[in-house]
Scaffold this motif. Structure first.
Motif, PDB file in Angstrom:
ATOM      1  N   ILE A 415     -84.727 -25.731 -28.822  1.00  0.00           N
ATOM      2  CA  ILE A 415     -85.486 -25.159 -29.943  1.00  0.00           C
ATOM      3  C   ILE A 415     -85.578 -23.631 -29.911  1.00  0.00           C
ATOM      4  O   ILE A 415     -85.539 -22.966 -30.943  1.00  0.00           O
ATOM      5  N   ALA A 416     -85.681 -23.062 -28.684  1.00  0.00           N
ATOM      6  CA  ALA A 416     -86.032 -21.639 -28.563  1.00  0.00           C
ATOM      7  C   ALA A 416     -84.963 -20.636 -29.005  1.00  0.00           C
ATOM      8  O   ALA A 416     -85.319 -19.540 -29.444  1.00  0.00           O
ATOM      9  N   PRO A 417     -83.652 -20.950 -28.905  1.00  0.00           N
ATOM     10  CA  PRO A 417     -82.679 -19.903 -29.270  1.00  0.00           C
ATOM     11  C   PRO A 417     -82.869 -19.312 -30.665  1.00  0.00           C
ATOM     12  O   PRO A 417     -82.658 -18.113 -30.844  1.00  0.00           O
ATOM     13  N   ALA A 418     -83.293 -20.122 -31.618  1.00  0.00           N
ATOM     14  CA  ALA A 418     -83.514 -19.590 -32.975  1.00  0.00           C
ATOM     15  C   ALA A 418     -84.565 -18.485 -32.954  1.00  0.00           C
ATOM     16  O   ALA A 418     -84.416 -17.456 -33.627  1.00  0.00           O
ATOM     17  N   ALA A 419     -85.622 -18.687 -32.157  1.00  0.00           N
ATOM     18  CA  ALA A 419     -86.674 -17.655 -32.062  1.00  0.00           C
ATOM     19  C   ALA A 419     -86.150 -16.435 -31.313  1.00  0.00           C
ATOM     20  O   ALA A 419     -86.442 -15.289 -31.670  1.00  0.00           O
ATOM     21  N   MET A 420     -85.336 -16.676 -30.288  1.00  0.00           N
ATOM     22  CA  MET A 420     -84.779 -15.555 -29.517  1.00  0.00           C
ATOM     23  C   MET A 420     -83.852 -14.702 -30.383  1.00  0.00           C
ATOM     24  O   MET A 420     -83.753 -13.490 -30.189  1.00  0.00           O
ATOM     25  N   ASN A 421     -83.182 -15.355 -31.314  1.00  0.00           N
ATOM     26  CA  ASN A 421     -82.279 -14.643 -32.229  1.00  0.00           C
ATOM     27  C   ASN A 421     -83.000 -14.058 -33.435  1.00  0.00           C
ATOM     28  O   ASN A 421     -82.367 -13.499 -34.334  1.00  0.00           O
ATOM     29  N   GLY A 422     -84.327 -14.216 -33.467  1.00  0.00           N
ATOM     30  CA  GLY A 422     -85.102 -13.656 -34.571  1.00  0.00           C
ATOM     31  C   GLY A 422     -85.056 -14.474 -35.850  1.00  0.00           C
ATOM     32  O   GLY A 422     -85.469 -14.012 -36.910  1.00  0.00           O
ATOM     33  N   GLN A 423     -84.565 -15.713 -35.770  1.00  0.00           N
ATOM     34  CA  GLN A 423     -84.479 -16.556 -36.977  1.00  0.00           C
ATOM     35  C   GLN A 423     -85.688 -17.475 -37.124  1.00  0.00           C
ATOM     36  O   GLN A 423     -85.754 -18.274 -38.050  1.00  0.00           O
ATOM     37  N   MET A 424     -86.613 -17.416 -36.184  1.00  0.00           N
ATOM     38  CA  MET A 424     -87.811 -18.255 -36.241  1.00  0.00           C
ATOM     39  C   MET A 424     -88.954 -17.457 -35.636  1.00  0.00           C
ATOM     40  O   MET A 424     -88.757 -16.745 -34.647  1.00  0.00           O
ATOM     41  N   SER A 425     -90.130 -17.541 -36.222  1.00  0.00           N
ATOM     42  CA  SER A 425     -91.264 -16.783 -35.669  1.00  0.00           C
ATOM     43  C   SER A 425     -91.760 -17.462 -34.398  1.00  0.00           C
ATOM     44  O   SER A 425     -91.536 -18.652 -34.178  1.00  0.00           O
ATOM     45  N   VAL A 426     -92.468 -16.693 -33.573  1.00  0.00           N
ATOM     46  CA  VAL A 426     -93.018 -17.253 -32.330  1.00  0.00           C
ATOM     47  C   VAL A 426     -94.056 -18.324 -32.658  1.00  0.00           C
ATOM     48  O   VAL A 426     -94.159 -19.334 -31.965  1.00  0.00           O
ATOM     49  N   ASP A 427     -94.819 -18.126 -33.745  1.00  0.00           N
ATOM     50  CA  ASP A 427     -95.820 -19.148 -34.124  1.00  0.00           C
ATOM     51  C   ASP A 427     -95.163 -20.474 -34.502  1.00  0.00           C
ATOM     52  O   ASP A 427     -95.632 -21.541 -34.111  1.00  0.00           O
ATOM     53  N   THR A 428     -94.051 -20.400 -35.236  1.00  0.00           N
ATOM     54  CA  THR A 428     -93.321 -21.628 -35.591  1.00  0.00           C
ATOM     55  C   THR A 428     -92.781 -22.280 -34.328  1.00  0.00           C
ATOM     56  O   THR A 428     -92.869 -23.502 -34.147  1.00  0.00           O
ATOM     57  N   LEU A 429     -92.232 -21.463 -33.424  1.00  0.00           N
ATOM     58  CA  LEU A 429     -91.710 -21.984 -32.160  1.00  0.00           C
ATOM     59  C   LEU A 429     -92.823 -22.690 -31.375  1.00  0.00           C
ATOM     60  O   LEU A 429     -92.625 -23.798 -30.858  1.00  0.00           O
ATOM     61  N   ALA A 430     -93.990 -22.053 -31.303  1.00  0.00           N
ATOM     62  CA  ALA A 430     -95.115 -22.636 -30.553  1.00  0.00           C
ATOM     63  C   ALA A 430     -95.454 -24.021 -31.095  1.00  0.00           C
ATOM     64  O   ALA A 430     -95.637 -24.980 -30.329  1.00  0.00           O
ATOM     65  N   GLY A 431     -95.507 -24.134 -32.415  1.00  0.00           N
ATOM     66  CA  GLY A 431     -95.819 -25.419 -33.040  1.00  0.00           C
ATOM     67  C   GLY A 431     -94.762 -26.482 -32.746  1.00  0.00           C
ATOM     68  O   GLY A 431     -95.076 -27.634 -32.437  1.00  0.00           O
TER      69      GLY A 431
END
Length: 449
Positions: A415-431
């Motif tokens: 799940i996390a690579p999208a957030a690492m690449n800036g394509q997903m917010s940290v809040d969305t990742l947390a959820g």
């Protein structure tokens, strides 16, 4: 226990591996595996160790056979094979494990032998000589760090500490971190950005690496450093949206986005920090004291290298955990327990323990062996001073018994690579992490009952 207790449970039950290697159904092992008689130990017995090749050398095995009169057979560590052997009622006598995460997982499934009676009688491993890191191998049925002992660590590091190369700091005009006072995680990341070197779109020098031993243990440690806990009080859920866990996750994603060091989206081709650090291509490496084993072997690099305390979050507590604590445990159904204990004592308190202590590859887990840590050179004395000051900040960061760290790691990596690449917010990742990890934890809790 269902009526088929006594018959070996089906292999299918245990080999249903969920994402990343979590074992579904280890719980059922407790009362279900074949009952086997425990032989009384004596000279000439065979003890089977399930370990990795670098855990114990063939030379040491020969020495053990000479010193102890016990034959040692090694089986390469493999979780699937371990479950198969345990299911068939023929487990190894001693098994390698990572105390920080394996101890609660297997203890909760009632497949580990309690070692307190053995420690109580041992002339080699005395309780008042055990370093507190060995508390990672304790579990009281609810929380790691308390209760009976199920294993012991062979050596350890405080894995949030980091090494740094003074030559690369000088080159970039960055001040060295203080020797015994921690920098903040934010300061660490700012320094890493200033130390990073790029050429033609390629990173030529990593400013700093900060990945811990495994991302779930790292995030659990960072959350405690932020003043909270990644797990609920009963360890049955994670909550990445709680302020402290959100801060920890946010910092780690910032680290990955900054591309100052290796991560899922910028892997180190060597797969670990050692070679890049040795090649002067990494200014800071979040590897605890054990990396000194590599550094000391390089007479040019060693005097330039220093060890620094674990960073802190502004306003958070000062914590310096061990995220591994690799050692051995004894399965409940092991056949040669007394002979296995004699090998255990030898491995953790005699020749192998002394050799490990003097090698610089880790801090000994018996306090009486600390005097063997390398301290001949000035740079070794400096490292030892920093390390000894840090020991008082050690604490056990309890991990959940309801999922293997590997399975949570696999979910994070999906799940996390999208957030690492800036394509997903940290809040969305947390959820999202809450949702998939809590599903895994729920299944694990149902197995343990």
């Amino acid at each position: 226990m269902p009526s088929h207790a006594g018959a070996p449970p089906s292999r299918r039950l245990f080999l249903a591996m969920s994402a990343g290697g979590a074992v579904a159904g280890v719980a059922a092992l407790s009362g279900c595996a074949l009952q086997v008689s425990t032989g009384v130990s004596g000279s000439g017995e065979t003890v089977t160790l399930m370990v990795k090749p670098d855990d114990i050398s063939p030379e040491l095995i020969k020495e053990a056979q000479k010193d102890l009169g016990v034959k040692i057979v090694t089986v390469r560590y493999d979780i699937t094979k371990l479950i198969g052997m345990m299911t068939n009622g023929n487990p190894p006598d001693l098994v390698r494990g990572v105390g920080a995460v394996d101890a609660p997982y297997f203890a909760a499934r009632d497949v580990m032998e309690e070692l307190d009676p053995y420690f109580a009688k041992s002339g080699v491993l005395k309780l008042d000589d055990l370093d507190p890191v060995n508390d990672l191998w304790r579990y009281d049925g609810r929380t790691q760090g308390k209760g009976p002992r199920y294993g012991m660590a062979k050596d350890f590091s405080q894995d949030s500490m980091y090494w740094y190369n003074t030559a690369l700091f000088d080159k970039a005009g960055v001040d060295y971190p203080p020797e015994t006072e921690p920098v903040t995680y934010e300061e660490w990341l700012e320094d890493a950005e200033r130390l990073t070197r790029r050429k033609n779109g390629q990173t030529t020098v990593f400013g700093g690496s900060y990945n811990g031993v495994l991302t779930p243990n790292l995030l659990a440690s960072l959350t405690v450093a932020a003043g909270g806990s990644l797990f609920t009080d009963d360890f049955s859920r994670v909550d990445f949206t709680a302020p402290e866990a959100r801060k920890a996750l946010g910092w780690y994603i910032d680290y990955c986005r900054a591309k100052v060091g290796p991560s899922l989206i910028q892997p180190d081709p060597n797969a670990w920090d050692g070679p890049s650090y040795q090649a002067n291509r990494m200014a800071m490496s979040n590897s605890g004291y054990w990396l000194g084993g590599v550094i000391n072997a390089d007479k040019k690099l060693a005097p330039l290298s220093r060890l620094a305390p674990a960073p802190v979050f502004e306003g958070g507590p000062r914590v310096s955990p061990c995220q591994a604590g690799t050692g051995l445990w004894m399965p409940k159904k092991a056949r040669n327990k007394d002979a296995a204990w004699r090998v255990f004592e030898w491995f953790f308190g005699e020749t192998p323990a002394r050799e490990r202590a003097s090698s610089g590859w880790g801090i000994p887990t018996l306090k009486s062996l600390r005097s063997l840590m390398p301290a001949q050179e000035d740079y070794q004395k400096r490292v030892l001073k920093v390390q000894n000051a840090e020991l008082k900040h050690f604490s056990v960061i309890a991990f959940t018994p309801y999922a293997s760290a590997d399975s949570l790691y696999a979910l994070f990596n999906q799940i996390a690579p999208a957030a690492m690449n800036g394509q997903m917010s940290v809040d969305t990742l947390a959820g999202r992490l809450n949702s998939v990890m809590n599903e895994q934890l729920k299944r694990g809790k149902e197995q343990v009952g």
